[in-house]
Design a protein around this motif. Sequence first.
Motif, PDB file in Angstrom:
ATOM      1  N   GLY A  26      31.311  -0.659   3.440  1.00  0.00           N
ATOM      2  CA  GLY A  26      32.494  -1.470   3.697  1.00  0.00           C
ATOM      3  C   GLY A  26      33.199  -1.172   5.011  1.00  0.00           C
ATOM      4  N   PRO A  27      33.557   0.089   5.279  1.00  0.00           N
ATOM      5  CA  PRO A  27      34.248   0.385   6.545  1.00  0.00           C
ATOM      6  C   PRO A  27      33.402   0.043   7.776  1.00  0.00           C
ATOM      7  CG  PRO A  27      34.525   2.191   4.996  1.00  0.00           C
ATOM      8  CD  PRO A  27      33.522   1.251   4.400  1.00  0.00           C
ATOM      9  N   TYR A  28      32.107   0.325   7.703  1.00  0.00           N
ATOM     10  CA  TYR A  28      31.195   0.012   8.817  1.00  0.00           C
ATOM     11  C   TYR A  28      31.161  -1.495   9.065  1.00  0.00           C
ATOM     12  CZ  TYR A  28      26.668  -0.957  11.016  1.00  0.00           C
ATOM     13  OH  TYR A  28      25.676  -1.437  11.825  1.00  0.00           O
ATOM     14  N   LEU A  29      30.985  -2.281   8.018  1.00  0.00           N
ATOM     15  CA  LEU A  29      30.900  -3.735   8.177  1.00  0.00           C
ATOM     16  C   LEU A  29      32.228  -4.328   8.650  1.00  0.00           C
ATOM     17  CD1 LEU A  29      28.694  -4.674   5.100  1.00  0.00           C
ATOM     18  CD2 LEU A  29      28.020  -4.630   7.515  1.00  0.00           C
ATOM     19  N   LEU A  30      33.342  -3.772   8.197  1.00  0.00           N
ATOM     20  CA  LEU A  30      34.636  -4.254   8.674  1.00  0.00           C
ATOM     21  C   LEU A  30      34.789  -3.979  10.165  1.00  0.00           C
ATOM     22  CD1 LEU A  30      37.352  -5.563   8.129  1.00  0.00           C
ATOM     23  CD2 LEU A  30      38.237  -3.295   7.533  1.00  0.00           C
ATOM     24  N   ARG A  31      34.353  -2.821  10.605  1.00  0.00           N
ATOM     25  CA  ARG A  31      34.434  -2.497  12.038  1.00  0.00           C
ATOM     26  C   ARG A  31      33.565  -3.468  12.846  1.00  0.00           C
ATOM     27  NH1 ARG A  31      36.128   1.139  15.540  1.00  0.00           N
ATOM     28  NH2 ARG A  31      34.794   1.820  17.235  1.00  0.00           N
ATOM     29  N   VAL A  32      32.344  -3.724  12.375  1.00  0.00           N
ATOM     30  CA  VAL A  32      31.455  -4.669  13.061  1.00  0.00           C
ATOM     31  C   VAL A  32      32.110  -6.048  13.113  1.00  0.00           C
ATOM     32  CG1 VAL A  32      29.245  -5.884  12.906  1.00  0.00           C
ATOM     33  CG2 VAL A  32      29.343  -3.422  12.478  1.00  0.00           C
ATOM     34  N   ALA A  33      32.643  -6.498  11.986  1.00  0.00           N
ATOM     35  CA  ALA A  33      33.255  -7.826  11.921  1.00  0.00           C
ATOM     36  C   ALA A  33      34.470  -7.914  12.836  1.00  0.00           C
ATOM     37  CB  ALA A  33      33.653  -8.154  10.475  1.00  0.00           C
ATOM     38  N   LEU A  34      35.249  -6.849  12.890  1.00  0.00           N
ATOM     39  CA  LEU A  34      36.428  -6.863  13.755  1.00  0.00           C
ATOM     40  C   LEU A  34      36.032  -6.878  15.226  1.00  0.00           C
ATOM     41  CD1 LEU A  34      39.434  -6.978  13.841  1.00  0.00           C
ATOM     42  CD2 LEU A  34      39.520  -4.523  13.479  1.00  0.00           C
ATOM     43  N   LEU A  35      34.989  -6.150  15.567  1.00  0.00           N
ATOM     44  CA  LEU A  35      34.510  -6.171  16.948  1.00  0.00           C
ATOM     45  C   LEU A  35      33.968  -7.552  17.326  1.00  0.00           C
ATOM     46  CD1 LEU A  35      32.771  -2.701  17.082  1.00  0.00           C
ATOM     47  CD2 LEU A  35      34.739  -3.414  18.460  1.00  0.00           C
ATOM     48  N   LEU A  36      33.333  -8.198  16.390  1.00  0.00           N
ATOM     49  CA  LEU A  36      32.764  -9.517  16.669  1.00  0.00           C
ATOM     50  C   LEU A  36      33.820 -10.620  16.661  1.00  0.00           C
ATOM     51  CD1 LEU A  36      29.469  -9.285  14.581  1.00  0.00           C
ATOM     52  CD2 LEU A  36      29.662  -9.342  17.071  1.00  0.00           C
ATOM     53  N   SER A  37      34.829 -10.495  15.800  1.00  0.00           N
ATOM     54  CA  SER A  37      35.793 -11.584  15.669  1.00  0.00           C
ATOM     55  C   SER A  37      37.113 -11.325  16.379  1.00  0.00           C
ATOM     56  CB  SER A  37      36.080 -11.871  14.191  1.00  0.00           C
ATOM     57  OG  SER A  37      36.848 -10.821  13.622  1.00  0.00           O
ATOM     58  N   GLY A  38      37.528 -10.057  16.429  1.00  0.00           N
ATOM     59  CA  GLY A  38      38.790  -9.724  17.077  1.00  0.00           C
ATOM     60  C   GLY A  38      40.020 -10.007  16.246  1.00  0.00           C
ATOM     61  N   ASN A 110      40.794   0.263  23.451  1.00  0.00           N
ATOM     62  CA  ASN A 110      41.520  -1.003  23.356  1.00  0.00           C
ATOM     63  C   ASN A 110      41.307  -1.856  24.599  1.00  0.00           C
ATOM     64  OD1 ASN A 110      42.467  -0.351  20.824  1.00  0.00           O
ATOM     65  ND2 ASN A 110      44.424   0.416  21.561  1.00  0.00           N
ATOM     66  N   GLU A 111      41.253  -1.226  25.778  1.00  0.00           N
ATOM     67  CA  GLU A 111      40.977  -1.971  27.009  1.00  0.00           C
ATOM     68  C   GLU A 111      39.604  -2.631  26.932  1.00  0.00           C
ATOM     69  OE1 GLU A 111      41.538  -0.194  30.882  1.00  0.00           O
ATOM     70  OE2 GLU A 111      43.070   1.124  30.044  1.00  0.00           O
ATOM     71  N   VAL A 112      38.634  -1.902  26.395  1.00  0.00           N
ATOM     72  CA  VAL A 112      37.279  -2.451  26.270  1.00  0.00           C
ATOM     73  C   VAL A 112      37.276  -3.627  25.310  1.00  0.00           C
ATOM     74  CG1 VAL A 112      34.929  -1.965  25.477  1.00  0.00           C
ATOM     75  CG2 VAL A 112      36.127  -0.309  26.917  1.00  0.00           C
ATOM     76  N   VAL A 113      37.970  -3.498  24.194  1.00  0.00           N
ATOM     77  CA  VAL A 113      38.008  -4.588  23.212  1.00  0.00           C
ATOM     78  C   VAL A 113      38.663  -5.826  23.821  1.00  0.00           C
ATOM     79  CG1 VAL A 113      39.006  -5.322  21.006  1.00  0.00           C
ATOM     80  CG2 VAL A 113      37.950  -3.073  21.203  1.00  0.00           C
ATOM     81  N   VAL A 114      39.731  -5.634  24.563  1.00  0.00           N
ATOM     82  CA  VAL A 114      40.394  -6.773  25.221  1.00  0.00           C
ATOM     83  C   VAL A 114      39.465  -7.375  26.277  1.00  0.00           C
ATOM     84  CG1 VAL A 114      42.348  -7.449  26.659  1.00  0.00           C
ATOM     85  CG2 VAL A 114      42.709  -5.951  24.700  1.00  0.00           C
ATOM     86  N   ALA A 115      38.764  -6.521  27.025  1.00  0.00           N
ATOM     87  CA  ALA A 115      37.829  -7.016  28.043  1.00  0.00           C
ATOM     88  C   ALA A 115      36.686  -7.794  27.402  1.00  0.00           C
ATOM     89  CB  ALA A 115      37.287  -5.857  28.873  1.00  0.00           C
ATOM     90  N   LEU A 116      36.255  -7.385  26.211  1.00  0.00           N
ATOM     91  CA  LEU A 116      35.201  -8.117  25.503  1.00  0.00           C
ATOM     92  C   LEU A 116      35.598  -9.578  25.280  1.00  0.00           C
ATOM     93  CD1 LEU A 116      33.984  -5.592  22.782  1.00  0.00           C
ATOM     94  CD2 LEU A 116      32.599  -6.590  24.607  1.00  0.00           C
TER      95      LEU A 116
END
Length: 171
Positions: A26-38, A110-116
């Motif tokens: 669950g935690p792994y998939l939530l992290r993946v989903a959050l990275l993909l969806s934001g 966080n900068e990387v996530v925003v840049a994504l």
Amino acid sequence: MSMPRVEVQWSGGRDAQFAAFVADAGPYLLRVALLLSGDRGHAEDLVQTAFERTYRAWDRAVAADPRAYARKVLVNLRIDRWRSTRREVLTEAPPERAAPDHAGAADDRNEVVVALAELPLAQRRVVVLRHLLDLTEAETASELGISVGTVKSHNARALARLRSLLQTGRP
């Protein structure tokens, strides 16, 4: 550098096996989903739907690698949503891992996530799978249903764009 494969022995009935899987993945998939969806709400919806589909195909999933199966379902769901939208904005950082607090590292992440969010969607998918999930080029190509050459070109363009964005501090 690929993530090490962990061999899990599933015991008990189908429901007990799946409950253990949900607790583990669950935690792994939530992290993946959050990275993909934001977006946390979209990420939670994606994970819930991925779990539902994985449960329905549990015999197939457990015969191979349930975590990889669920991740593939999640990525495919996310691709379907990408196809229906043109541009999305990441609204929050990915959930933190259980680790000591390092404010500087969190700010950098966080900068990387925003840049994504500035990348074209196809390039963002490749970067997330290749560099944040440590999949090989072949695994990324397989997950996304594209050629290895396309993975390489998207990756090169995305990394160049990310470097530019992060150097100028403009995400």
